[in-house]
Design a protein around this motif. Structure first.
Motif, mmCIF file in Angstrom:
data_model
loop_
_atom_site.group_PDB
_atom_site.id
_atom_site.type_symbol
_atom_site.label_atom_id
_atom_site.label_comp_id
_atom_site.label_asym_id
_atom_site.label_seq_id
_atom_site.Cartn_x
_atom_site.Cartn_y
_atom_site.Cartn_z
ATOM 1 N N ALA A 232 0.734 -0.871 0.030
ATOM 2 C CA ALA A 232 0.061 0.142 0.249
ATOM 3 C C ALA A 232 0.611 1.946 0.020
ATOM 4 O O ALA A 232 0.122 2.153 -0.526
ATOM 5 N N THR A 233 1.872 1.489 0.851
ATOM 6 C CA THR A 233 2.781 2.598 0.797
ATOM 7 C C THR A 233 3.596 3.005 -0.768
ATOM 8 O O THR A 233 3.499 3.814 -1.182
ATOM 9 N N ALA A 234 3.970 1.896 -1.280
ATOM 10 C CA ALA A 234 4.564 1.388 -2.539
ATOM 11 C C ALA A 234 4.204 2.677 -3.753
ATOM 12 O O ALA A 234 3.321 3.109 -4.404
ATOM 13 N N MET A 235 2.726 1.793 -3.623
ATOM 14 C CA MET A 235 1.145 2.679 -4.121
ATOM 15 C C MET A 235 0.612 3.839 -3.798
ATOM 16 O O MET A 235 0.646 4.565 -4.483
ATOM 17 N N LEU A 236 0.789 4.080 -3.181
ATOM 18 C CA LEU A 236 0.417 5.719 -2.379
ATOM 19 C C LEU A 236 1.240 6.253 -3.198
ATOM 20 O O LEU A 236 1.093 7.459 -3.675
ATOM 21 N N VAL A 237 2.826 5.924 -3.093
ATOM 22 C CA VAL A 237 3.493 6.700 -3.553
ATOM 23 C C VAL A 237 3.386 7.200 -4.447
ATOM 24 O O VAL A 237 3.325 8.414 -5.580
ATOM 25 N N ARG A 238 3.110 6.413 -5.506
ATOM 26 C CA ARG A 238 2.672 6.513 -6.992
ATOM 27 C C ARG A 238 1.483 7.943 -7.187
ATOM 28 O O ARG A 238 1.594 7.888 -7.959
ATOM 29 N N ALA A 239 0.190 6.826 -5.958
ATOM 30 C CA ALA A 239 -0.698 7.563 -6.191
ATOM 31 C C ALA A 239 -0.306 9.011 -6.266
ATOM 32 O O ALA A 239 -1.794 9.739 -7.215
ATOM 33 N N LEU A 240 0.624 9.593 -5.204
ATOM 34 C CA LEU A 240 0.602 10.819 -5.007
ATOM 35 C C LEU A 240 1.317 12.110 -5.783
ATOM 36 O O LEU A 240 1.705 12.745 -5.970
ATOM 37 N N SER A 241 2.246 11.498 -5.965
ATOM 38 C CA SER A 241 3.488 11.611 -7.856
ATOM 39 C C SER A 241 2.083 12.541 -8.876
ATOM 40 O O SER A 241 3.322 13.176 -9.345
ATOM 41 N N TYR A 242 0.784 11.607 -9.163
ATOM 42 C CA TYR A 242 -0.232 12.082 -9.978
ATOM 43 C C TYR A 242 -0.519 13.193 -9.033
ATOM 44 O O TYR A 242 -1.432 14.105 -9.885
ATOM 45 N N THR A 243 -0.498 14.154 -8.177
ATOM 46 C CA THR A 243 -1.302 14.891 -7.450
ATOM 47 C C THR A 243 -0.615 16.290 -7.304
ATOM 48 O O THR A 243 0.678 16.004 -6.542
ATOM 49 N N ASP A 244 -1.544 17.391 -6.998
ATOM 50 C CA ASP A 244 -1.208 18.455 -6.500
ATOM 51 C C ASP A 244 -0.848 18.570 -4.789
ATOM 52 O O ASP A 244 -1.323 17.482 -4.158
#
Length: 244
Positions: A232-244
């Motif tokens: 979940a942490t690895a995927m969270l980093v990926r998701a946050l990389s697309y957000t402001d």
């Protein structure tokens, strides 16, 4: 020309890199190395790594004098049979002259594992059989490859087919807007594995804020060091990389 099963002269021996690794780490490292080499078109290197894996599956301990060598023996005979089948499946795809020959070799590997598998509680055989089935489907026969993959995923062993990641994959193959996909996803529930799987869809669909919120909830609710928290942490980093 050199055989596909000859090691290239420059190939680094895995015993140097993997000395000190646990058997589980050694199995994964060797198999993943072979996959990468195969994807890069390094057939000789991949074949050599597969042979190293096959040999290491029979080794329980590294050389006690030097501490070197690769020990990758699984804890049970059933697990070892599953890993040998996975190695044979990848070797078959590399060696076969054409998809038909590769598919036949994969079927033989699966049949051999069916005869030798045992209930060792870890599900190794089911996952190996699933991998072999998906490799056969991915080869295709000139027809509808998506339909072949849908059939293959739908026929996997129940222990694999019921996993949230597998359900999401099957839904994606059907098309996320279809009735089949909606029916599949509606049965996932709200467990952490389901939330992580659905977050993956949200990321791929561009719904990054939604994915981040779901993944943050999983991370906050898991203890440090768990596989679910790491994923979940690895995927969270990926998701946050697309957000402001």
């Amino acid at each position: 020309a050199a055989s596909k099963f000859q090691k290239s002269k420059g190939q680094q021996q895995p015993g140097v890199v993997l000395s000190g690794a646990t058997p589980h780490q050694a199995r994964l490292a060797l198999y993943n190395r072979a996959l990468v080499q195969a994807r890069l078109g390094l057939g000789d290197d991949a074949a050599g790594t597969i042979e190293s894996l096959r040999s290491a599956l029979g080794v329980k301990h590294a050389d006690p004098k030097t501490g070197r060598g690769v020990a990758a023996a699984p804890a049970s005979d059933g697990d070892r049979a599953a890993w040998l089948a996975r190695a044979e499946g990848l070797r078959a795809v590399l060696a076969a002259d054409g998809n038909g020959a590769a598919a036949a070799a994969l079927e033989r590997a699966a049949a051999g594992l069916e005869e030798r598998k045992e209930d060792d509680g870890c599900g190794a055989a089911d996952y190996a059989l699933s991998e072999l089935a998906l490799r056969r489907a991915a080869l295709g026969d000139g027809g509808d490859r998506r339909a072949a993959l849908i059939d293959a995923v739908g026929s996997l062993p129940e222990s694999v087919r019921s996993r949230p990641g597998t359900v999401v994959t099957l839904a994606s193959l059907h098309g996320l807007g279809t009735d089949e996909a909606r029916a599949l996803l509606s049965g996932l529930g709200d467990g952490k594995a389901a939330r992580v799987a659905l977050a993956g869809i949200a990321i791929d669909d561009g719904r990054h804020d939604e994915a981040a919120d779901s993944l943050e909830a999983v991370v906050d609710g898991e203890e440090d060091g768990t596989e679910a928290r790491r994923t979940a942490t690895a995927m969270l980093v990926r998701a946050l990389s697309y957000t402001d």
